[in-house]
Design a protein around this motif. Structure first.
Motif, PDB file in Angstrom:
ATOM      1  N   GLU A  98       0.843  -1.201   0.000  1.00 43.33           N
ATOM      2  CA  GLU A  98       0.000   0.000   0.000  1.00 43.33           C
ATOM      3  C   GLU A  98       0.876   1.248   0.000  1.00 43.33           C
ATOM      4  N   ASN A  99       1.932   1.216   0.801  1.00 43.92           N
ATOM      5  CA  ASN A  99       2.866   2.349   0.846  1.00 43.92           C
ATOM      6  C   ASN A  99       3.548   2.560  -0.501  1.00 43.92           C
ATOM      7  N   ILE A 100       3.964   1.472  -1.132  1.00 44.56           N
ATOM      8  CA  ILE A 100       4.593   1.558  -2.454  1.00 44.56           C
ATOM      9  C   ILE A 100       3.603   2.144  -3.458  1.00 44.56           C
ATOM     10  N   SER A 101       2.348   1.705  -3.373  1.00 49.57           N
ATOM     11  CA  SER A 101       1.322   2.166  -4.320  1.00 49.57           C
ATOM     12  C   SER A 101       1.039   3.658  -4.162  1.00 49.57           C
ATOM     13  N   GLN A 102       1.334   4.199  -2.975  1.00 50.08           N
ATOM     14  CA  GLN A 102       1.133   5.636  -2.730  1.00 50.08           C
ATOM     15  C   GLN A 102       2.353   6.450  -3.137  1.00 50.08           C
ATOM     16  N   GLY A 103       3.354   5.769  -3.684  1.00 48.90           N
ATOM     17  CA  GLY A 103       4.527   6.476  -4.183  1.00 48.90           C
ATOM     18  C   GLY A 103       5.521   6.891  -3.107  1.00 48.90           C
ATOM     19  N   VAL A 122       2.421  -3.287  -7.871  1.00 44.00           N
ATOM     20  CA  VAL A 122       1.192  -2.532  -7.603  1.00 44.00           C
ATOM     21  C   VAL A 122       0.086  -2.965  -8.570  1.00 44.00           C
ATOM     22  N   ARG A 123       0.448  -3.142  -9.850  1.00 47.52           N
ATOM     23  CA  ARG A 123      -0.537  -3.577 -10.845  1.00 47.52           C
ATOM     24  C   ARG A 123      -1.126  -4.932 -10.478  1.00 47.52           C
ATOM     25  N   ILE A 124      -0.257  -5.877 -10.123  1.00 45.18           N
ATOM     26  CA  ILE A 124      -0.697  -7.228  -9.746  1.00 45.18           C
ATOM     27  C   ILE A 124      -1.587  -7.156  -8.500  1.00 45.18           C
ATOM     28  N   ALA A 125      -1.183  -6.341  -7.541  1.00 36.89           N
ATOM     29  CA  ALA A 125      -1.947  -6.198  -6.298  1.00 36.89           C
ATOM     30  C   ALA A 125      -3.343  -5.631  -6.556  1.00 36.89           C
ATOM     31  N   ASP A 130      12.798   5.336   2.272  1.00 34.90           N
ATOM     32  CA  ASP A 130      13.033   6.030   3.550  1.00 34.90           C
ATOM     33  C   ASP A 130      11.722   6.326   4.264  1.00 34.90           C
ATOM     34  N   GLU A 131      10.755   6.830   3.520  1.00 31.02           N
ATOM     35  CA  GLU A 131       9.448   7.161   4.099  1.00 31.02           C
ATOM     36  C   GLU A 131       8.747   5.909   4.611  1.00 31.02           C
TER      37      GLU A 131
END
Length: 79
Positions: free
Chosen positions: A28-33, A70-73, A37-38
């Motif tokens: 979810e974090n990756i999908s939010q860009g 993200v696409r697969i998710a 570090d964040e």
């Protein structure tokens, strides 16, 4: 494309990727860009843990990179 077709076939056969709550949160974090570090800061993990968790998630999904993961998710309603 061949790769696209292959992915669609794979996704049709696999519905349970057995992601943990932490792996799902990472996705979810990756999908939010968010940056690594964040994500590390937000999830209270070390950068190395985020790196290995990311590799683990990509491996479970059969993803080649973050966009693919993200696409697969999304296709499989994991996030």
């Amino acid at each position: 494309s061949m790769v696209g077709r292959y992915h669609q076939e794979q996704e049709r056969h696999q519905t349970d990727y057995a992601l943990s709550a932490r792996e799902t949160e990472l996705l979810e974090n990756i999908s939010q860009g968010l940056t690594r570090d964040e994500i590390a800061e937000g999830m209270e993990l070390s950068i190395n843990t985020v790196k290995s968790l990311t590799k683990q998630v990509f491996s479970k999904l059969g993803a080649i990179n973050a966009a693919d993961a993200v696409r697969i998710a999304i296709v499989n309603q994991l996030i």
